[in-house]
Enzyme design. Structure first.
Site, PDB file in Angstrom:
ATOM      1  N   CYS A 141      40.370  19.469 -46.534  1.00  0.00           N
ATOM      2  CA  CYS A 141      41.467  19.515 -47.500  1.00  0.00           C
ATOM      3  C   CYS A 141      42.557  18.534 -47.074  1.00  0.00           C
ATOM      4  O   CYS A 141      42.487  17.917 -46.001  1.00  0.00           O
ATOM      5  CB  CYS A 141      42.031  20.925 -47.627  1.00  0.00           C
ATOM      6  SG  CYS A 141      42.758  21.512 -46.066  1.00  0.00           S
ATOM      7  N   CYS A 163      44.104  18.882 -43.640  1.00  0.00           N
ATOM      8  CA  CYS A 163      43.335  18.316 -42.528  1.00  0.00           C
ATOM      9  C   CYS A 163      43.704  16.851 -42.316  1.00  0.00           C
ATOM     10  O   CYS A 163      43.973  16.416 -41.189  1.00  0.00           O
ATOM     11  CB  CYS A 163      41.829  18.422 -42.808  1.00  0.00           C
ATOM     12  SG  CYS A 163      41.197  20.092 -42.954  1.00  0.00           S
ATOM     13  N   CYS A 208       9.012  -9.801 -21.112  1.00  0.00           N
ATOM     14  CA  CYS A 208       8.303  -8.763 -20.353  1.00  0.00           C
ATOM     15  C   CYS A 208       9.147  -7.498 -20.296  1.00  0.00           C
ATOM     16  O   CYS A 208      10.257  -7.449 -20.830  1.00  0.00           O
ATOM     17  CB  CYS A 208       7.970  -9.253 -18.947  1.00  0.00           C
ATOM     18  SG  CYS A 208       9.441  -9.485 -17.927  1.00  0.00           S
ATOM     19  N   CYS A 240      12.768  -7.656 -19.130  1.00  0.00           N
ATOM     20  CA  CYS A 240      13.748  -8.084 -20.132  1.00  0.00           C
ATOM     21  C   CYS A 240      14.229  -6.884 -20.947  1.00  0.00           C
ATOM     22  O   CYS A 240      15.435  -6.713 -21.185  1.00  0.00           O
ATOM     23  CB  CYS A 240      13.129  -9.111 -21.078  1.00  0.00           C
ATOM     24  SG  CYS A 240      12.526 -10.601 -20.281  1.00  0.00           S
ATOM     25  N   ASP A 290       4.317  30.777 -39.770  1.00  0.00           N
ATOM     26  CA  ASP A 290       4.894  31.571 -40.850  1.00  0.00           C
ATOM     27  C   ASP A 290       3.795  31.839 -41.879  1.00  0.00           C
ATOM     28  O   ASP A 290       3.003  30.950 -42.192  1.00  0.00           O
ATOM     29  CB  ASP A 290       6.046  30.803 -41.490  1.00  0.00           C
ATOM     30  CG  ASP A 290       6.574  31.515 -42.721  1.00  0.00           C
ATOM     31  OD1 ASP A 290       6.909  32.697 -42.616  1.00  0.00           O
ATOM     32  OD2 ASP A 290       6.625  30.872 -43.789  1.00  0.00           O
ATOM     33  N   ASP A 335       7.726  26.440 -43.550  1.00  0.00           N
ATOM     34  CA  ASP A 335       8.141  25.601 -44.676  1.00  0.00           C
ATOM     35  C   ASP A 335       9.438  26.056 -45.340  1.00  0.00           C
ATOM     36  O   ASP A 335       9.957  25.367 -46.201  1.00  0.00           O
ATOM     37  CB  ASP A 335       7.036  25.550 -45.735  1.00  0.00           C
ATOM     38  CG  ASP A 335       6.887  26.874 -46.473  1.00  0.00           C
ATOM     39  OD1 ASP A 335       7.211  27.919 -45.874  1.00  0.00           O
ATOM     40  OD2 ASP A 335       6.454  26.858 -47.637  1.00  0.00           O
ATOM     41  N   ASP A 366      12.836  29.471 -41.983  1.00  0.00           N
ATOM     42  CA  ASP A 366      12.047  29.056 -40.823  1.00  0.00           C
ATOM     43  C   ASP A 366      12.798  28.054 -39.963  1.00  0.00           C
ATOM     44  O   ASP A 366      12.390  27.782 -38.825  1.00  0.00           O
ATOM     45  CB  ASP A 366      10.716  28.416 -41.264  1.00  0.00           C
ATOM     46  CG  ASP A 366       9.820  29.395 -41.987  1.00  0.00           C
ATOM     47  OD1 ASP A 366       9.862  30.587 -41.645  1.00  0.00           O
ATOM     48  OD2 ASP A 366       9.081  28.963 -42.891  1.00  0.00           O
TER      49      ASP A 366
END
Length: 857
Positions: A19, A22, A86, A89, A490, A744, A748
């Site tokens: 708000c 803040c 390499c 690096c 689940d 899913d 969960d």
């Protein structure tokens, strides 16, 4: 006293403001800092801070934001790096970036990219790029538009590598031919020293110039890499030979060693570049699935436009055989769509009006009109690409050992080379005899193989997973999935289809099954409950014509009632029927409930007289399906429904008055959230992989036991409330075994976040997918088994690569130090070591999901 200090400006994103109070509080607190002038924008959630760096540091500004109760959210940027040769690096750049305040960086040698997470205000994009450049390398941010440019740059770089190798090889061949004849015939050098010098010089300072520049940048940045080893080793052989030509003609020359080493290392880099380009082939293939153009309806006409000009809401026309360019919903048409490259599903999926379709999938045999919802970079396809690229850039914990070794490898080899030279000098007092083993030590050492062992396997493995519908969020999830011992699953939507379906009909004596279902479906037309949809779907599947319902009333949590074809019907839970005075078969009910079914009952409570007033015979109104009267039905004027059922062949009465018969039970309808057809096979496959499966469900004991029995699960937890799932997973983890969770739903998400490794189904909620380490694009538990199998295959390949890289250096360095390896052979071995590691990683392209391979045969 002091000169005027120029003020600087910070643009900070701010999280946590809700708000105007803040933003006002934050602005006030920031302006309390000395030399700070801040303005906070609530709508844009940003703060513009002008500050005097001599009085207040950026760190103090960010700390003041946190102290006020808000946060400066970190941002992520991908940088394309150049100049790396390499693992040393990559380690150098990573260390340089991580020294910056508020920066967390990961550098991937295989992709030549850095993923940098930084706190605005403490660091910015310009500071990140400048830090990489100060370390001696190049960096620029990656954007979506830069993909084609990067591809063109890599193609041009590959062509330059081919030319450099071809020229160096052409100039080196005569020198190698001379060395070959010396070994086979024993004769001395037949190419004059000045000509050898002439042939070797372009190789040393043109083809080999990249090693000098790379070594200079590395040393200037305070590190050492492979370029330092190659430049030092070849320069020692080259300049020694030059000194012999100039000051001691007739002495043995080593121009062939310096030239051959450079030519062979260039060949190794050429092969490595080609092999590394193949590691990202899966991502390139996924990006290539999106068409470049699309046909859309505008002003009543169909026009073809560039994919970049599409907007949400556009109506896209896709003909048979074409790829779908957007995510959206089908408006018109019907077709089968191949979603295999997106989900890993081998069989086409039927699409009709309202069905969801996805960009990159192929329309097989019909014309579809689609309303665009996700376009361009906002499609599921591009989200898969972004997730996979981010995961490919992450580091697996197994790489930490290789990183630590790479960090000290080059200095250790330089020290070993110096010791080798000193040892041979003390033993022989011969400069030449001392120089050659020291050079061999320098050129055989290769930190590249160590640096490429893990990231190349991760790139190929994760890309292959993305093609098979397995999206892995980060490489560390691979290691945890590989060690998975317990999987909590689940029930709803994971083991089962996630929606109820009609499984059985149990009509009362004398009632036909079709009559029971037809009347129940008619009543359920007025309800939006999932069980109602299941009953209606069951009627549609049997091709039943469903009559209309009148006077519909829904009693929340109990059932529904209404009038169908003049009959007053009740449909609902057993308790609802009992409250209505309906007598039913309790034994059949218990039998069905014991099997884990949800049971609803249908009953007739009264007959309406309205049907008679319309000239319909009371028998037809009361008994349109030919229901037999219940056994022992009463007789007489008020005998209930029996009085309304005429004897077969008798004429129906022409008049009647409404009668309120005794309530009559018509039958039970059993419904259940059906197990996915693939779930039992998936559970069996997980057991084969040594994983114990535990089912978590909020259902009562009987339903849980029935589903577990059907799926082949020995261990389950019934009546687990959503908020208790995370605690159940924590209890499984407490046994000390790596524990996973597959789910899913929104409920969960806490359990997914608490598991060691989590699997989310793509049909699930966004929150569940956000919490999951691995997302399965196919809504099938078999995907978990496939993900575990993929992780084990990738980790096995990484261990093979690390073994090859370690054993190569462990064996090669002592042999070179003992003088048993010619520098040319050492250079060839070094060049091929990294190629062998990358080629071994490319074998992961052969991985296929086991079950799906079988389904295609």
């Amino acid at each position: 006293m002091s000169a005027h200090t120029e003020k600087r400006v910070l643009e900070l994103p701010i999280a946590g403001m809700t708000c105007a109070a803040c933003s006002t509080r934050l602005e006030k607190n920031l302006n309390r800092l000395e030399g700070v002038n801040a303005a906070v924008n609530l709508a844009g959630e940003r703060a513009r801070v002008e500050y005097d760096p001599a009085k207040t540091a950026p760190e103090a500004i960010v700390a003041q934001v946190a102290k006020t109760g808000f946060a400066v959210p970190p941002q992520t940027v991908d940088l394309r790096l150049s100049g790396m040769t390499c693992a040393a690096c990559a380690a150098r750049i990573e260390k340089t970036l991580n020294r910056l305040p508020g920066v967390e960086a990961r550098v991937n040698l295989a992709t030549e990219k850095a993923r940098v997470r930084y706190t605005p205000g403490l660091a910015g994009l310009d500071e990140l790029v400048a830090a990489v450049r100060r370390a001696g390398y190049g960096a620029e941010p990656i954007t979506e538009a830069a993909r084609a440019e990067e591809k063109a740059r890599k193609a041009a770089e590959y062509r330059r590598e081919v030319i450099a190798f071809a020229v160096s090889a052409l100039l080196t061949l005569p020198l190698l031919a001379q060395m070959g004849t010396m070994f086979t015939t024993g004769h001395g050098e037949w190419i004059p020293g000045w000509l050898q010098w002439l042939l070797a010089t372009p190789v040393q300072f043109w083809a080999g110039w990249r090693f000098y520049t790379g070594a200079w940048h590395a040393l200037r940045g305070g590190g050492a890499n492979m370029d330092v080893l190659v430049a030092l080793g070849t320069s020692a052989a080259y300049f020694y030979s030059v000194a012999v030509v100039l000051f001691a003609p007739g002495g043995h020359l080593y121009f062939e060693a310096s030239a051959a080493i450079i030519a062979l290392v260039r060949l190794g880099k050429l092969l490595e570049t080609r092999a590394k380009s193949k590691t990202s082939a899966a991502i390139e293939q996924l990006i290539g699935l999106q068409p470049k153009t699309a046909r859309i309806e505008r002003g009543g006409e169909t026009v073809e436009v560039e994919i970049a000009s599409l907007r949400p809401g556009d109506v896209v026309v896709v003909r048979a055989g074409e790829r779908i360019p957007v995510d959206g919903a089908v408006l018109e048409g019907a077709s089968a769509v191949d979603e295999g490259l997106l989900t890993g599903e081998s069989l086409p999926v039927d699409k009709r009006a309202t069905a969801a379709v996805y960009a990159g999938t192929q329309n097989l045999d019909g014309l579809l009109k689609i309303r665009a919802e996700g376009v361009g970079a906002q499609t599921q396809l591009m989200e898969i690409v972004r997730l996979t690229e981010a995961a490919q850039g992450s580091k697996a914990p197994i790489q930490k050992l290789a990183d630590r070794i790479s960090g000290i490898f080059v200095p250790a080899v330089l020290a070993l080379s110096a010791l080798t030279f000193a040892g041979w000098w003390l033993a022989t007092a011969d400069f030449t005899a001392s120089l050659i083993p020291a050079v061999a030590v320098l050129v055989i050492a290769c930190p590249c193989a160590l640096g490429l062992a893990t990231p190349t396997a991760v790139m190929v493995g994760l890309g292959r997973g993305a093609q098979s519908g397995i999206l892995i969020r980060e490489a560390s999830a691979l290691e945890r999935a590989e060690r998975l011992k317990v999987l909590a699953v689940d029930k709803t939507g994971t083991l089962t289809e996630g929606r109820p379906a009609l499984t059985a009909l149990h009509p009362a004596p004398g009632v036909a099954e079709e009559a029971l279902l037809r009347l129940a479906a008619a009543l359920e037309q007025g309800s939006t409950h999932p069980l109602a949809e299941a009953v209606l779907e069951g009627a549609r599947a049997r091709g039943l014509a469903v009559p209309a319902v009148a006077g519909f009333e829904s009693l929340s949590g109990r059932g529904v009632r209404g009038t169908v074809e003049g009959r007053a019907l009740l449909l609902g839970a057993p308790a609802f029927l009992a409250d209505g005075g309906i007598a039913y078969d309790a034994e059949a009910l218990e039998r069905l409930q014991a099997a884990g079914q949800t049971v609803v009952g249908l009953a007739e409570s009264a007959v309406a007289g309205a049907a008679l007033s319309e000239g319909v015979s009371p028998g037809a109104a009361a008994n349109p399906e030919g229901l037999a009267p219940p056994v022992g039905a009463p007789s007489g004027a008020n005998a209930g429904i029996a009085a309304l059922v005429p004897e077969r062949g008798a004429a129906a009465p022409t008049t009647a008055t409404p009668i309120s018969p005794s309530p009559r039970f018509l039958g039970w309808l059993a419904l259940a959230d059906r197990l996915r057809p693939s779930s039992p096979a998936a559970i069996a496959r997980l057991r084969q992989l040594g994983i114990e499966v535990v089912m978590l469900t909020g259902d009562h004991e009987a339903t849980a036991a029935a589903v577990a029995r059907e799926a082949g699960i020995a261990d389950y937890r019934a009546r687990v409330r959503p908020q208790d799932k995370a605690a159940a997973v924590a209890a499984l983890k407490a046994a000390g075994r790596i524990t996973g969770m597959a789910g899913d739903g929104v409920n969960d998400a806490p359990a997914l976040a608490g598991a060691d490794v989590s699997f989310g189904m793509s049909s699930g909620s966004d929150i569940a997918l956000e919490a999951a380490d691995i997302t399965l694009m196919k809504n099938d538990l078999m995907g978990v088994a496939e993900a575990v199998d993929l992780s084990r295959t990738v980790l096995a390949k990484i261990r093979q690569n690390l073994f090859f890289a370690f054993i190569y250096n462990v064996l090669g360095l002592p042999l070179a130090a003992m003088g048993l390896l010619n520098p040319v052979i050492a250079g060839a071995a070094m060049a091929l070591s990294s190629v062998s590691v990358v080629s071994n990683s490319l074998l992961l392209k052969r991985w296929r999901p086991r079950e799906r391979v079988g389904s295609r045969e």
